[in-house]
Design an enzyme around this catalytic site. Structure first.
Site, PDB file in Angstrom:
ATOM      1  N   THR A   1      -6.207  10.800  -0.694  1.00 58.79           N
ATOM      2  CA  THR A   1      -6.286  11.729  -1.842  1.00 58.79           C
ATOM      3  C   THR A   1      -5.400  11.271  -2.977  1.00 58.79           C
ATOM      4  OG1 THR A   1      -4.522  13.087  -0.896  1.00 58.79           O
ATOM      5  CG2 THR A   1      -6.798  13.677  -0.350  1.00 58.79           C
TER       6      THR A   1
ATOM      7  N   THR B   1       0.363  -6.369  13.082  1.00 59.04           N
ATOM      8  CA  THR B   1       0.034  -5.130  12.389  1.00 59.04           C
ATOM      9  C   THR B   1       0.778  -5.048  11.081  1.00 59.04           C
ATOM     10  OG1 THR B   1      -0.461  -4.056  14.433  1.00 59.04           O
ATOM     11  CG2 THR B   1      -0.091  -2.632  12.601  1.00 59.04           C
TER      12      THR B   1
ATOM     13  N   GLU C   1       6.589   4.863   7.421  1.00 59.91           N
ATOM     14  CA  GLU C   1       6.167   6.029   6.636  1.00 59.91           C
ATOM     15  C   GLU C   1       6.962   7.277   7.040  1.00 59.91           C
ATOM     16  OE1 GLU C   1       1.580   4.682   5.699  1.00 59.91           O
ATOM     17  OE2 GLU C   1       1.989   5.909   7.452  1.00 59.91           O
TER      18      GLU C   1
ATOM     19  N   LYS D   1       3.944  -6.886   4.045  1.00 57.18           N
ATOM     20  CA  LYS D   1       3.698  -5.496   3.694  1.00 57.18           C
ATOM     21  C   LYS D   1       3.422  -4.731   4.980  1.00 57.18           C
ATOM     22  CE  LYS D   1       0.290  -3.411   3.422  1.00 57.18           C
ATOM     23  NZ  LYS D   1      -0.454  -2.472   4.363  1.00 57.18           N
TER      24      LYS D   1
ATOM     25  N   ASN E   1       0.123  10.436   5.787  1.00 60.35           N
ATOM     26  CA  ASN E   1      -1.146  10.053   6.405  1.00 60.35           C
ATOM     27  C   ASN E   1      -2.234  11.097   6.237  1.00 60.35           C
ATOM     28  OD1 ASN E   1      -0.924   7.359   7.954  1.00 60.35           O
ATOM     29  ND2 ASN E   1       1.049   8.364   8.256  1.00 60.35           N
TER      30      ASN E   1
ATOM     31  N   THR F   1       0.866  -1.185   0.000  1.00 61.87           N
ATOM     32  CA  THR F   1       0.000   0.000   0.000  1.00 61.87           C
ATOM     33  C   THR F   1       0.905   1.238   0.000  1.00 61.87           C
ATOM     34  OG1 THR F   1      -0.232  -0.243   2.411  1.00 61.87           O
ATOM     35  CG2 THR F   1      -2.032  -1.060   1.043  1.00 61.87           C
TER      36      THR F   1
END
Length: 404
Positions: free
Chosen positions: A404, A189, A275, A178, A399, A152
């Site tokens: 979007t 998680t 991230e 992932k 995040n 993702t």
């Protein structure tokens, strides 16, 4: 930019396990987003799942189907099918039925998994339309394609593989994962799928996976959030010439250690791809009363936004670490026994700033991309390590812009 981006390794094929991918266009159309895994008849399968109370529809279905000698896994990225109520359950079951129809199997033999945006209906028709392509694409060597199909916000595919020799015969272990955000495993998680050709009965395979997950995936955190969808699956095809593994045997112990090794490699890759991460931190707690206490203190440090932002800034503001240790819920902590290190530099000795500590020494460590934080509690013999990463501007941007 990921911390020390991990190159995709050589992945050994696992006899009896085939993987096929396709692009359903669930959220994007630039790469495959659907993965089908087929296990040979007679394989055993174990899994651990998220403990989030709002677990996703595919988690509910997979837990039920796990008891039915599953032979297929169906994984989609781009949509979590979580927070979708009865429709989500119906959709997950519908995709299982579609796989079963093509395979000539019982729908209860399929385990569904999803990852992506929460709260949106699953694009069942898009998945159904490309399932024949995924079936046609099944092959034992498609591990890298599979790793990419389940991504993702990941910036690179994650894999690990090894061959274990036992009495002149080989057992192969290969896995993918992932995960980059919403990472604080409460088993688990992320999504992870590991395969082996070992012969092992399901109950023992489950025990092996539970131990490995606890000591690997449950020892990492990016942001302290436990997802709704996460799972780790361990499949065993039984194709190896090594005799069936039995509990307590040297062969089983070697196998269990190899499973743990694979899980640790995959979990570290997830943290490296956190991230917006720019630094990898190893939080080590020594001389705790027990493992639970050690993990609690380590995660209190690892989850602190103040600690994580200090590391992003390469700021040796060690008081933030000290404060995190102090609020970790350690009963009757003797402060005079507490030592804290940044790398090889002692910053706190006997509960207060080390007399020989200098800002320059702390800065030298903080400038590194990988940093160890070691806390000695002086309470017992337990020791545990938790991996985490820093918080950067990009974490907020990724995040904030996720939908979007």
């Amino acid at each position: 930019m990921a911390v020390g981006q991990v190159a995709f390794p050589v992945m050994h094929r696992v006899a009896g396990i085939e993987l096929g991918t396709a692009c359903a266009g669930i959220k994007q159309t630039k790469r495959d987003d659907l993965l089908l895994v087929q296990m040979r008849e007679g394989s055993t399968c174990a899994a651990v799942f998220t403990q989030n109370a709002f677990c996703a529809a595919p988690v509910v279905v997979a837990k039920e189907h796990l008891q039915q000698a599953p032979r297929w896994l169906l994984i989609n990225s781009g949509n979590a099918n979580a927070g979708t109520g009865k429709r989500g359950l119906d959709d997950a079951l519908s995709t299982c039925a579609d796989v079963a129809k093509l395979a000539g199997a019982d729908a209860r033999q399929i385990l569904p998994f999803s990852t992506g945006v929460i709260g949106e209906p699953l694009a069942v028709d898009k998945i159904k339309a490309v399932l024949p392509k995924a079936f046609a694409n099944l092959a034992e060597g498609h591990w890298e394609q599979a790793a990419r199909a389940i991504m993702t916000t990941d910036t690179f595919p994650k894999g690990a593989s090894c061959i274990l020799e036992i009495d002149g015969e080989m057992i192969t272990l290969t896995g993918i994962s992932k995960g980059a955000g919403m990472i604080q495993p409460n088993m688990a998680t992320m999504l992870s799928f590991i395969a082996t050709d070992a012969k092992i009965e399901r109950k023992l395979l489950q025990a092996c996976l539970a131990r490995a997950a606890e000591l690997s995936f449950n020892r990492i955190t990016v942001d302290g959030d436990t997802s709704t969808n996460d799972a780790c699956v361990l499949m065993a095809s039984g194709c190896s010439k090594v005799p069936e593994l039995t509990e307590g045997s040297p062969a089983y112990q070697s196998f269990a250690d190899a499973v743990l090794k694979i899980c640790k490699q995959l979990s570290e890759a997830i943290v490296r791809d956190g991230e917006g991460a720019t630094k990898l931190m190893r939080i080590v707690i020594d001389q705790a009363l027990d493992d639970e206490e050690a993990v609690r203190v380590a995660k209190t440090i690892a989850h602190s936004p103040l600690v994580k932002t200090a590391f992003f800034a390469s700021d040796p503001n060690w008081g933030r670490i000290l404060a995190a240790v102090g609020r970790a819920g350690v009963d009757n902590m003797d402060l005079e026994r507490v030592d804290i290190y940044l790398g090889d530099v002692c910053i706190v000795r006997g509960g207060s700033r080390a007399e020989d500590y200098t800002e320059a020494a702390g800065q030298r460590v903080m400038n590194e991309p990988e940093i160890a934080v070691t806390v000695t509690l002086g309470r017992g013999s337990a020791s545990q390590e938790v991996l985490t990463c820093d918080f950067s501007y990009d974490y907020v941007r990724i995040n904030a812009e996720y939908r979007t």
